[in-house]
Write a protein that holds these residues in place. Structure first.
Motif, short mmCIF file in Angstrom:
data_model
loop_
_atom_site.label_atom_id
_atom_site.label_comp_id
_atom_site.label_asym_id
_atom_site.label_seq_id
_atom_site.Cartn_x
_atom_site.Cartn_y
_atom_site.Cartn_z
N ILE A 41 0.78 -1.38 0.04
CA ILE A 41 -0.02 -0.12 0.17
C ILE A 41 0.73 1.51 0.01
CG2 ILE A 41 -1.17 1.37 1.13
CD1 ILE A 41 -2.55 -1.28 2.71
N TYR A 42 0.49 2.19 -0.67
CA TYR A 42 1.09 3.43 -0.58
C TYR A 42 0.27 4.40 -0.33
CZ TYR A 42 2.69 7.43 -3.01
OH TYR A 42 3.05 9.37 -3.32
N VAL A 43 1.13 4.96 0.74
CA VAL A 43 -0.02 6.72 1.40
C VAL A 43 0.87 7.58 1.49
CG1 VAL A 43 1.70 5.04 3.47
CG2 VAL A 43 -0.16 6.96 3.89
N ALA A 44 0.51 8.51 0.98
CA ALA A 44 0.97 9.45 0.46
C ALA A 44 0.66 11.45 1.11
CB ALA A 44 1.02 10.19 -1.16
N ASN A 45 0.83 12.28 1.30
CA ASN A 45 0.44 13.04 1.93
C ASN A 45 0.08 13.31 3.67
OD1 ASN A 45 -0.88 15.95 1.91
ND2 ASN A 45 -2.53 15.48 2.28
N VAL A 46 1.23 12.64 4.21
CA VAL A 46 1.48 12.29 5.73
C VAL A 46 2.42 13.31 5.88
CG1 VAL A 46 2.81 10.37 7.40
CG2 VAL A 46 1.85 9.97 4.58
N ASN A 47 1.93 13.77 6.94
CA ASN A 47 2.47 14.53 7.39
C ASN A 47 3.99 14.56 7.86
OD1 ASN A 47 4.26 16.09 10.21
ND2 ASN A 47 1.30 17.06 10.36
N PHE A 48 4.86 15.49 7.88
CA PHE A 48 6.50 14.62 8.53
C PHE A 48 6.79 14.56 9.26
CE2 PHE A 48 8.01 18.24 4.78
CZ PHE A 48 7.53 17.29 3.38
N ARG A 49 6.32 15.16 10.69
CA ARG A 49 6.89 14.33 11.95
C ARG A 49 5.88 12.75 12.06
NH1 ARG A 49 5.28 20.06 14.66
NH2 ARG A 49 6.24 21.30 13.59
N ALA A 50 5.31 12.45 11.41
CA ALA A 50 4.61 11.12 11.24
C ALA A 50 5.24 10.34 11.49
CB ALA A 50 3.49 11.00 10.45
N LYS A 51 5.39 9.19 12.61
CA LYS A 51 7.11 8.30 13.10
C LYS A 51 5.48 6.81 12.04
CE LYS A 51 6.31 8.84 16.82
NZ LYS A 51 7.05 8.97 18.75
N GLU A 108 -2.98 1.76 -3.85
CA GLU A 108 -1.87 0.30 -4.15
C GLU A 108 -0.85 0.49 -4.85
OE1 GLU A 108 -2.63 -3.00 -6.40
OE2 GLU A 108 -4.32 -2.41 -5.89
N ALA A 109 0.19 -0.12 -4.27
CA ALA A 109 1.29 0.58 -4.59
C ALA A 109 1.42 -0.22 -5.78
CB ALA A 109 2.45 0.34 -2.98
N LEU A 110 2.08 0.79 -6.71
CA LEU A 110 2.79 0.24 -7.93
C LEU A 110 3.79 -0.74 -7.73
CD1 LEU A 110 3.90 3.18 -9.47
CD2 LEU A 110 1.62 2.01 -10.41
N PRO A 111 3.99 -2.10 -9.18
CA PRO A 111 5.28 -2.86 -8.93
C PRO A 111 6.33 -2.47 -7.92
CG PRO A 111 3.82 -2.97 -10.66
CD PRO A 111 3.50 -1.70 -10.15
N PRO A 112 7.24 -2.94 -7.86
CA PRO A 112 8.45 -2.63 -6.72
C PRO A 112 9.32 -2.26 -8.56
CG PRO A 112 7.84 -4.42 -5.69
CD PRO A 112 6.82 -3.95 -7.38
N ARG A 113 10.50 -1.36 -8.40
CA ARG A 113 11.70 -1.44 -9.93
C ARG A 113 11.81 -2.52 -9.95
NH1 ARG A 113 15.37 2.84 -6.81
NH2 ARG A 113 13.99 4.66 -6.88
#
Length: 82
Positions: free
Chosen positions: A3-13, A76-81
Motif C-alpha cells: 500500500i502506498y500512502v502519501a500526504n503524510v505529515n513530516f513528523r509522523a512516525k 495500492e502501491a505500484l510494482p517495485p523497481r
DNA sequence: GCTGAGCGC
C-alpha cells in the motif's frame, strides 16, 4: 498487499502510521521514506498487509482520512523497481 | 526551526 500512502505529515512516525492501518487489519511492515541526505521525511511511505480484504478495506477507509492535520492519500502501491 | 509533489534499496 503493498500500500502506498502519501500526504503524510513530516513528523509522523512509522509506528503511528502503523497504528492507523492496524485498526483495519494485520500490518507486517511500515516504511516511511526520508531524504537520503538531510534525513528529512518525504511525506510518503509504504504499508504492507498480508490480508487482501483487510488491505482493500483499509485503503477505502483511511484514504482521505485525517491524520495529524493532514488528509491521507492511500492507494495500492505500484510494482517495485524491476 | 526550514516543506508538500507524489512510488521504495
Amino acid at each position: 498487499m503493498n500500500i502506498y500512502v502519501a500526504n503524510v505529515n513530516f513528523r509522523a512516525k512509522e509506528e503511528e502510521l502503523r497504528e492507523v492501518f492496524a485498526r483495519y487489519g494485520e500490518v507486517t511492515s511500515v516504511k516511511i521514506m526520508k531524504d537520503r541526505e538531510t534525513n528529512r521525511s518525504r511525506g510518503f511511505g509504504f504499508v504492507e498487509m498480508p490480508n487482501q480484504e483487510q488491505a482493500a478495506a483499509a485503503i477505502q477507509a483511511i484514504n482521505g482520512q485525517e491524520f495529524q492535520q493532514r488528509k491521507l492519500i492511500v492507494k495500492e502501491a505500484l510494482p517495485p523497481r524491476p
